[in-house]
Design a protein around this motif. Structure first.
Motif, PDB file in Angstrom:
ATOM      1  N   HIS A  95      31.671  43.185  47.598  1.00 15.80           N
ATOM      2  CA  HIS A  95      33.321  44.414  46.455  1.00 15.80           C
ATOM      3  C   HIS A  95      32.828  45.836  47.570  1.00 15.80           C
ATOM      4  O   HIS A  95      34.206  46.501  47.808  1.00 15.80           O
ATOM      5  CB  HIS A  95      32.961  44.652  45.344  1.00 15.80           C
ATOM      6  CG  HIS A  95      33.535  43.411  44.373  1.00 15.80           C
ATOM      7  ND1 HIS A  95      34.730  42.927  44.552  1.00 15.80           N
ATOM      8  CD2 HIS A  95      32.503  42.043  43.548  1.00 15.80           C
ATOM      9  CE1 HIS A  95      34.796  42.083  43.412  1.00 15.80           C
ATOM     10  NE2 HIS A  95      33.505  41.642  42.940  1.00 15.80           N
ATOM     11  N   ASN A 132      43.134  42.791  46.956  1.00 20.62           N
ATOM     12  CA  ASN A 132      42.466  41.920  45.286  1.00 20.62           C
ATOM     13  C   ASN A 132      42.416  40.803  45.828  1.00 20.62           C
ATOM     14  O   ASN A 132      41.870  39.489  44.846  1.00 20.62           O
ATOM     15  CB  ASN A 132      44.171  42.655  44.021  1.00 20.62           C
ATOM     16  CG  ASN A 132      44.192  43.653  43.675  1.00 20.62           C
ATOM     17  OD1 ASN A 132      43.318  44.398  43.435  1.00 20.62           O
ATOM     18  ND2 ASN A 132      45.569  43.997  44.118  1.00 20.62           N
ATOM     19  N   SER A 133      43.526  39.568  46.114  1.00 24.45           N
ATOM     20  CA  SER A 133      42.881  38.239  46.468  1.00 24.45           C
ATOM     21  C   SER A 133      41.366  38.715  47.209  1.00 24.45           C
ATOM     22  O   SER A 133      40.716  37.179  46.839  1.00 24.45           O
ATOM     23  CB  SER A 133      43.610  37.996  48.207  1.00 24.45           C
ATOM     24  OG  SER A 133      44.878  38.138  47.593  1.00 24.45           O
ATOM     25  N   HIS A 175      38.695  40.480  46.527  1.00 19.77           N
ATOM     26  CA  HIS A 175      38.134  40.548  45.030  1.00 19.77           C
ATOM     27  C   HIS A 175      38.183  39.268  44.267  1.00 19.77           C
ATOM     28  O   HIS A 175      36.746  38.706  43.678  1.00 19.77           O
ATOM     29  CB  HIS A 175      38.707  41.577  44.391  1.00 19.77           C
ATOM     30  CG  HIS A 175      37.721  43.175  45.162  1.00 19.77           C
ATOM     31  ND1 HIS A 175      36.533  43.117  45.116  1.00 19.77           N
ATOM     32  CD2 HIS A 175      39.033  43.748  45.296  1.00 19.77           C
ATOM     33  CE1 HIS A 175      37.098  44.546  45.220  1.00 19.77           C
ATOM     34  NE2 HIS A 175      37.860  44.818  45.317  1.00 19.77           N
ATOM     35  N   ASN A 176      39.657  38.608  44.540  1.00 19.85           N
ATOM     36  CA  ASN A 176      39.140  37.313  43.155  1.00 19.85           C
ATOM     37  C   ASN A 176      38.341  35.845  44.396  1.00 19.85           C
ATOM     38  O   ASN A 176      37.700  35.706  43.389  1.00 19.85           O
ATOM     39  CB  ASN A 176      40.661  36.340  43.325  1.00 19.85           C
ATOM     40  CG  ASN A 176      41.416  37.756  42.117  1.00 19.85           C
ATOM     41  OD1 ASN A 176      40.767  38.111  41.702  1.00 19.85           O
ATOM     42  ND2 ASN A 176      42.954  37.760  42.576  1.00 19.85           N
ATOM     43  N   ASP A 229      34.822  37.095  43.866  1.00 23.87           N
ATOM     44  CA  ASP A 229      34.440  36.918  42.562  1.00 23.87           C
ATOM     45  C   ASP A 229      34.019  35.149  42.229  1.00 23.87           C
ATOM     46  O   ASP A 229      33.398  34.731  41.931  1.00 23.87           O
ATOM     47  CB  ASP A 229      35.319  37.172  41.407  1.00 23.87           C
ATOM     48  CG  ASP A 229      35.547  38.079  40.726  1.00 23.87           C
ATOM     49  OD1 ASP A 229      34.404  39.253  40.984  1.00 23.87           O
ATOM     50  OD2 ASP A 229      36.602  39.118  40.470  1.00 23.87           O
ATOM     51  N   LYS A 230      35.076  34.244  42.295  1.00 25.13           N
ATOM     52  CA  LYS A 230      35.432  32.526  42.311  1.00 25.13           C
ATOM     53  C   LYS A 230      33.850  32.321  43.176  1.00 25.13           C
ATOM     54  O   LYS A 230      32.916  31.397  42.371  1.00 25.13           O
ATOM     55  CB  LYS A 230      36.570  31.789  43.327  1.00 25.13           C
ATOM     56  CG  LYS A 230      37.485  31.571  42.422  1.00 25.13           C
ATOM     57  CD  LYS A 230      38.609  31.157  43.443  1.00 25.13           C
ATOM     58  CE  LYS A 230      40.183  31.652  42.730  1.00 25.13           C
ATOM     59  NZ  LYS A 230      41.035  30.978  42.941  1.00 25.13           N
ATOM     60  N   ASP A 289      30.984  32.842  41.216  1.00 24.81           N
ATOM     61  CA  ASP A 289      31.007  32.137  39.599  1.00 24.81           C
ATOM     62  C   ASP A 289      30.333  31.297  40.295  1.00 24.81           C
ATOM     63  O   ASP A 289      29.719  29.733  39.091  1.00 24.81           O
ATOM     64  CB  ASP A 289      32.433  31.999  39.268  1.00 24.81           C
ATOM     65  CG  ASP A 289      33.048  32.892  38.787  1.00 24.81           C
ATOM     66  OD1 ASP A 289      31.965  33.766  38.110  1.00 24.81           O
ATOM     67  OD2 ASP A 289      33.983  33.594  38.286  1.00 24.81           O
TER      68      ASP A 289
END
Length: 124
Positions: A28, A47-48, A50-51, A54-55, A58
């Motif tokens: 990040h 944003n993509s 960051h997503n 995050d995936k 996870d």
């Protein structure tokens, strides 16, 4: 010994979790640093990214959860095996105490048989 295994498993699980958290924070920070230097049109790309991070984070969390549940099952299985070994040991002790002469004869016969098996292998 069980505490040592438990602590090693817990240490490994904590290490995986910490690595996941560190990777997430570092990714990040790198994305934000790059996004600050590039025109605002890259906000969508940031944003993509960051997503995506995050995936991945996870996924690492899911792996850590799987490791934790597996380690819990292994710990439980180890305790069961330990209890079975203790019960078997106590059973053997009670048989020896009940009939020591037969126990000595059986031990001698087993030793003789093993020595014959091992000596026949070394002769070949």
């Amino acid at each position: 010994m069980e505490n040592s295994i438990d602590s090693k498993i817990n240490s490994a699980r904590d290490g995986v979790t910490q690595i996941g958290n560190n990777l997430r924070a570092d990714a990040h920070a790198a994305i934000d640093k790059v996004a600050d230097k590039v025109p605002p049109t890259t906000d969508r790309l940031a944003n993509s990214a960051h997503n995506g991070v995050d995936k991945v984070a996870d996924g690492v969390s899911k792996v850590a959860d799987t490791v934790e549940s597996t380690s819990d099952r292994l710990i439980a299985r180890g305790k069961q095996v330990s209890a079975s070994c203790k019960a078997l040991t106590e059973s053997g002790r009670s048989h020896v105490r009940a009939s020591p002469a037969i126990s000595v004869l059986l031990a001698a016969a087993a030793g003789y048989g093993i020595s014959k098996l091992l000596s026949s292998r070394s002769a070949k």
